[in-house]
Structure formats: structure tokens, C-alpha cells
Design a protein around this motif. Sequence first.
Motif, PDB file in Angstrom:
ATOM      1  N   THR A  48       0.839  -1.197   0.000  1.00  0.00           N
ATOM      2  CA  THR A  48       0.000   0.000   0.000  1.00  0.00           C
ATOM      3  C   THR A  48       0.881   1.256   0.000  1.00  0.00           C
ATOM      4  OG1 THR A  48      -1.711  -1.130   1.271  1.00  0.00           O
ATOM      5  CG2 THR A  48      -1.796   1.278   1.233  1.00  0.00           C
ATOM      6  N   PRO A  49       0.706   2.182  -0.960  1.00  0.00           N
ATOM      7  CA  PRO A  49       1.482   3.431  -0.932  1.00  0.00           C
ATOM      8  C   PRO A  49       1.218   4.172   0.377  1.00  0.00           C
ATOM      9  CG  PRO A  49       0.379   3.167  -3.036  1.00  0.00           C
ATOM     10  CD  PRO A  49      -0.181   2.121  -2.131  1.00  0.00           C
ATOM     11  N   LYS A  50       2.238   4.810   0.921  1.00  0.00           N
ATOM     12  CA  LYS A  50       2.061   5.434   2.232  1.00  0.00           C
ATOM     13  C   LYS A  50       3.026   6.582   2.470  1.00  0.00           C
ATOM     14  CE  LYS A  50       2.445   1.455   4.211  1.00  0.00           C
ATOM     15  NZ  LYS A  50       2.695   0.527   3.094  1.00  0.00           N
ATOM     16  N   ILE A  51       2.697   7.361   3.491  1.00  0.00           N
ATOM     17  CA  ILE A  51       3.557   8.441   3.956  1.00  0.00           C
ATOM     18  C   ILE A  51       4.246   7.973   5.231  1.00  0.00           C
ATOM     19  CG2 ILE A  51       3.633  10.826   4.758  1.00  0.00           C
ATOM     20  CD1 ILE A  51       0.962  11.213   3.233  1.00  0.00           C
ATOM     21  N   ILE A  52       5.565   8.101   5.272  1.00  0.00           N
ATOM     22  CA  ILE A  52       6.350   7.707   6.442  1.00  0.00           C
ATOM     23  C   ILE A  52       6.803   8.977   7.157  1.00  0.00           C
ATOM     24  CG2 ILE A  52       8.333   6.422   7.281  1.00  0.00           C
ATOM     25  CD1 ILE A  52       6.334   4.636   5.904  1.00  0.00           C
ATOM     26  N   LEU A  53       6.314   9.199   8.369  1.00  0.00           N
ATOM     27  CA  LEU A  53       6.718  10.333   9.201  1.00  0.00           C
ATOM     28  C   LEU A  53       7.687   9.821  10.259  1.00  0.00           C
ATOM     29  CD1 LEU A  53       3.083  11.636   9.800  1.00  0.00           C
ATOM     30  CD2 LEU A  53       4.683  12.588   8.156  1.00  0.00           C
ATOM     31  N   ILE A  54       8.865  10.422  10.331  1.00  0.00           N
ATOM     32  CA  ILE A  54       9.871   9.996  11.313  1.00  0.00           C
ATOM     33  C   ILE A  54      10.164  11.158  12.253  1.00  0.00           C
ATOM     34  CG2 ILE A  54      12.180   9.059  11.698  1.00  0.00           C
ATOM     35  CD1 ILE A  54      10.514   7.165  10.141  1.00  0.00           C
ATOM     36  N   SER A  55       9.902  10.945  13.553  1.00  0.00           N
ATOM     37  CA  SER A  55      10.151  11.976  14.555  1.00  0.00           C
ATOM     38  C   SER A  55      11.254  11.514  15.506  1.00  0.00           C
ATOM     39  CB  SER A  55       8.868  12.262  15.346  1.00  0.00           C
ATOM     40  OG  SER A  55       9.101  13.253  16.321  1.00  0.00           O
ATOM     41  N   ALA A  56      12.260  12.354  15.676  1.00  0.00           N
ATOM     42  CA  ALA A  56      13.369  12.040  16.587  1.00  0.00           C
ATOM     43  C   ALA A  56      13.951  13.344  17.111  1.00  0.00           C
ATOM     44  CB  ALA A  56      14.441  11.218  15.875  1.00  0.00           C
ATOM     45  N   GLU A  57      14.840  13.221  18.074  1.00  0.00           N
ATOM     46  CA  GLU A  57      15.382  14.419  18.728  1.00  0.00           C
ATOM     47  C   GLU A  57      16.209  15.263  17.773  1.00  0.00           C
ATOM     48  OE1 GLU A  57      18.069  15.643  22.666  1.00  0.00           O
ATOM     49  OE2 GLU A  57      17.455  13.557  22.327  1.00  0.00           O
ATOM     50  N   ARG A  58      16.985  14.601  16.903  1.00  0.00           N
ATOM     51  CA  ARG A  58      17.832  15.311  15.952  1.00  0.00           C
ATOM     52  C   ARG A  58      17.488  14.900  14.516  1.00  0.00           C
ATOM     53  NH1 ARG A  58      22.174  18.007  18.042  1.00  0.00           N
ATOM     54  NH2 ARG A  58      21.951  19.054  16.021  1.00  0.00           N
ATOM     55  N   PHE A  59      17.677  15.825  13.593  1.00  0.00           N
ATOM     56  CA  PHE A  59      17.327  15.573  12.206  1.00  0.00           C
ATOM     57  C   PHE A  59      18.084  14.369  11.630  1.00  0.00           C
ATOM     58  CE2 PHE A  59      18.624  16.378   7.737  1.00  0.00           C
ATOM     59  CZ  PHE A  59      17.408  16.063   7.146  1.00  0.00           C
ATOM     60  N   GLN A  60      19.374  14.308  11.867  1.00  0.00           N
ATOM     61  CA  GLN A  60      20.161  13.220  11.292  1.00  0.00           C
ATOM     62  C   GLN A  60      19.741  11.864  11.845  1.00  0.00           C
ATOM     63  OE1 GLN A  60      24.413  13.740  10.938  1.00  0.00           O
ATOM     64  NE2 GLN A  60      24.226  15.929  10.494  1.00  0.00           N
ATOM     65  N   GLU A  61      19.163  11.853  13.036  1.00  0.00           N
ATOM     66  CA  GLU A  61      18.649  10.609  13.584  1.00  0.00           C
ATOM     67  C   GLU A  61      17.451  10.128  12.775  1.00  0.00           C
ATOM     68  OE1 GLU A  61      17.036   8.760  17.845  1.00  0.00           O
ATOM     69  OE2 GLU A  61      17.721  10.841  17.727  1.00  0.00           O
ATOM     70  N   THR A  62      16.614  11.074  12.294  1.00  0.00           N
ATOM     71  CA  THR A  62      15.478  10.665  11.449  1.00  0.00           C
ATOM     72  C   THR A  62      15.977  10.029  10.161  1.00  0.00           C
ATOM     73  OG1 THR A  62      15.237  12.779  10.245  1.00  0.00           O
ATOM     74  CG2 THR A  62      14.116  12.596  12.371  1.00  0.00           C
ATOM     75  N   LEU A  63      17.079  10.554   9.610  1.00  0.00           N
ATOM     76  CA  LEU A  63      17.655   9.968   8.398  1.00  0.00           C
ATOM     77  C   LEU A  63      18.154   8.555   8.656  1.00  0.00           C
ATOM     78  CD1 LEU A  63      19.753  12.938   6.909  1.00  0.00           C
ATOM     79  CD2 LEU A  63      17.397  12.298   6.410  1.00  0.00           C
ATOM     80  N   SER A  64      18.849   8.373   9.791  1.00  0.00           N
ATOM     81  CA  SER A  64      19.384   7.047  10.120  1.00  0.00           C
ATOM     82  C   SER A  64      18.267   6.026  10.289  1.00  0.00           C
ATOM     83  CB  SER A  64      20.224   7.120  11.400  1.00  0.00           C
ATOM     84  OG  SER A  64      21.362   7.943  11.220  1.00  0.00           O
ATOM     85  N   ILE A  65      17.189   6.435  10.957  1.00  0.00           N
ATOM     86  CA  ILE A  65      16.065   5.518  11.196  1.00  0.00           C
ATOM     87  C   ILE A  65      15.413   5.125   9.876  1.00  0.00           C
ATOM     88  CG2 ILE A  65      13.756   5.324  12.205  1.00  0.00           C
ATOM     89  CD1 ILE A  65      14.796   7.198  14.458  1.00  0.00           C
ATOM     90  N   PHE A  66      15.116   6.131   9.033  1.00  0.00           N
ATOM     91  CA  PHE A  66      14.424   5.832   7.785  1.00  0.00           C
ATOM     92  C   PHE A  66      15.294   5.043   6.820  1.00  0.00           C
ATOM     93  CE2 PHE A  66      13.540   6.953   3.341  1.00  0.00           C
ATOM     94  CZ  PHE A  66      12.279   6.388   3.231  1.00  0.00           C
TER      95      PHE A  66
END
Length: 408
Positions: A48-66
Motif C-alpha cells: 500500500t502506498p504510504k507516507i512515512i513520518l519519522i520523529s526524533a530528537e535530531r534531524f540526522q537521527e530521522t535519516l538514520s532511522i528511515f
Amino acid sequence: MNKADQIVLFSNDKDTDSLLISTLTKHYEKINVTQSTDQLVAQLSEQTPKIILISAERFQETLSIFYGSLDKVPDENLCEHFFVSLVSRHDEAEAYNAYRNGIIDDYLVARPLYEIHRPIVICEHLLIELGFAKKEKSGLEYIYQEEKYADDVRGVVSKGLERKEQMKQQLESSVSVIESALDNAAEKIQKQQKVSLDLEALRETLGKIKSDEIRPELLKIQSKVLNILQSFVQDNENILNKIEGDKEEIAKVANQHIHNKFQEMQIQSDDSDIVKTPKKLKVLIIEDDPISLHLTSDILNLYNVECDPAYSGRRALACLKSKQYDLILLDIGLPDTNGIYLLDQISQSENNKNANTIMLTGNRQKKTALECIKLGAKNYVVKPLRQSNLVSMCEKLGLELSKKAKSS
């Protein structure tokens, strides 16, 4: 999967993101909120096409998670998606630069959440781009019921809304007529009967489709046109030659994909310029449009080549890291980056800094293509790629092609 799972929120601190979660759940029946990267991988693997929202304390952490999760999903399982990074105000400038360079699809200052309704605006916009119909808005009813609007404002707005609605209905009616005509044409082709299509009406209607809200209808029409073209080529190649001029006109206004299909179907029957050699080239096609990618692959598959597709810049980078290629066909416009950035990455790649990179471009991108040549690309090709162009290009680059033997 439940329709609500079109929106997935990864949060490493649900208490901090409680206002964001509350805002989203009030607007949508349910969102998938998770703190597990394994669940994120599972969501990216579900089609299913979807939107992935990643919330973390620091921006680069959102990149690492995704991107860490993305790396665990094979290409064939990866769903169509958009990645939105949720950041603190401290990281807003970094997130903005990442957005401009195609690393993320969007971002939102959410720690703390200043603009309460901004998450909904972003999600609605991206859902439309994913091809999901936007909910109907009762604009006329709202404008008359809302007391704070002055009479003069209410009058001019309602007039404009009525006009937009009328134009939308006229367009939808035209689309229905074209769909019916295409269905009728396909049926006649099946029965080997004479087919008559009003190509000018098709071109004019498709040219009016500028709204993402009607994208599903455009895709249906496109699919039906491609099926009809396939039937034309299979049943009578002369028909294709006779309508070549009309094809050019449709492609300019409607969609470059239709142009691609005409060209590729015509050239796939061409047996000229065959270079008989056992060498097997390794080719990487970096192209986000699935139809264009499929058609380019069809040409390459006429030859003994090892062909890898990459739908996005990030997938292309993974391929470049793991394998050495003889030829790279690189589309200038990609959803998550641009050709110039990727060209720079190729030039710095250990495996592929000496690879022959050819830019794939539309007519309006020739200036950018010439810039890419200055930056190291060997040449550019205006899409669609033709078989004769491929053979000529490989000859100039010293790359030998051998055509596959026909099966008996």
C-alpha cells in the motif's frame, strides 16, 4: 491493510509527540504509530502506498532511522512512499537543505508543534501525489454557514467555487467519453474491425488535466491507450507508421510515456545494426517512471546485457556501491534527487568513476543535459531511447553489444 495505514508515524518519544499524534488521529480514523524499526521495515514492505513520518530528537537521527529501515527492504518489496522528517526548530535549516537536495520528501517543525494543522496539510498533499483521491470539500456550504465571512467576500468566493466545480464536471465528462471510446476501439481491434479514434479530442482533454486530483483517471486512460498501441503493433505494424504524426502530438501534451510506447514498440521489430560478440555488458538504468523504465529495459533485453533498474536516487547509490557497470543510463529528474547530484556521486564512486554515463532527458532539459556533459557525462539522449541510438551510442563508447539468439 487498513486504509489508515497509508500514514505511518515513527516516534522515539510518544509523550513529546503527543500533540502531533492527537492532531493526526483527530483528522484520520487511525494512523500507525510505532517505536519499532522492525515495524517500519514491515510497513515499507507492504505494497500500500504510504507516507512515512519519522520523529526524533535530531534531524540526522530521522535519516538514520528511515534509511536504515529502507536498506532492509528489497527493491521488489518496496512500496511507493514519501518520507517526511519531523524536526526541532534547531534543525530546521539542515532539514530544509536536505529537502532541497532530494534527501527527504518534506519536513515539519514538530518539536514543539507550532502550526497545529500543518501536519494535515502535508499529509493531504502527499496522499494526492500518491494517487489517492482527495476528499470532497463542501466549499459552498461552508462559505454560507461560516458567519465570519462578509457578504461581499462570500459572494465572490461562492461564484468562483461554482465555476471551478462546473469546469471539473465538464472535464470528468470528457474523460468518461474518451474512456468509452478507447474501450470501444479495443473491442474492435480484438474483432479485427476498423478503428476510428478522435486523436485531437484525446490530446485536448489530456492537455487539460493539470490537477493531481484527477491523476487516477489519467492513469486509467494512459493504460488503455498503451494497450491499444500494443494491439496495433502486434496486429498491423503499418497502422503505427500511418499515425506517427498524431502520436507526436499526443505525446507532447498528454504524457511522455505514450510517446515512449509508440517509439519502443516500433523499434523492437528492427533487426539492423546487430553487433555479434559474446561480451555481456553491465547496465544500470536510473529512472523513476515505471513505464519508461520498462520500455528502456525491453530494448536492452534484446541484447546479452545484465540490466539493473533503480527507481530512485537512493536505490541507484546502493547499486553503484555494490557493482561495477559498463554503462549507466541516468534520468535527469528523479523524485528524491537530481541527475547532477548523482553524476557527481558516480564520479566519486570507487566502482564506477570510469563508467560511461549517458543522461536521459526530455526536450526541455537539454540545457541541463549539456551541463551534465561538462561535469563528466559522455552524452545525452532525448527520451524515448531508440534501439538505433543505443547501438550508435555503444559503438562510439567502444562498448560491444551482442543480440540474443532467437528461441526456436
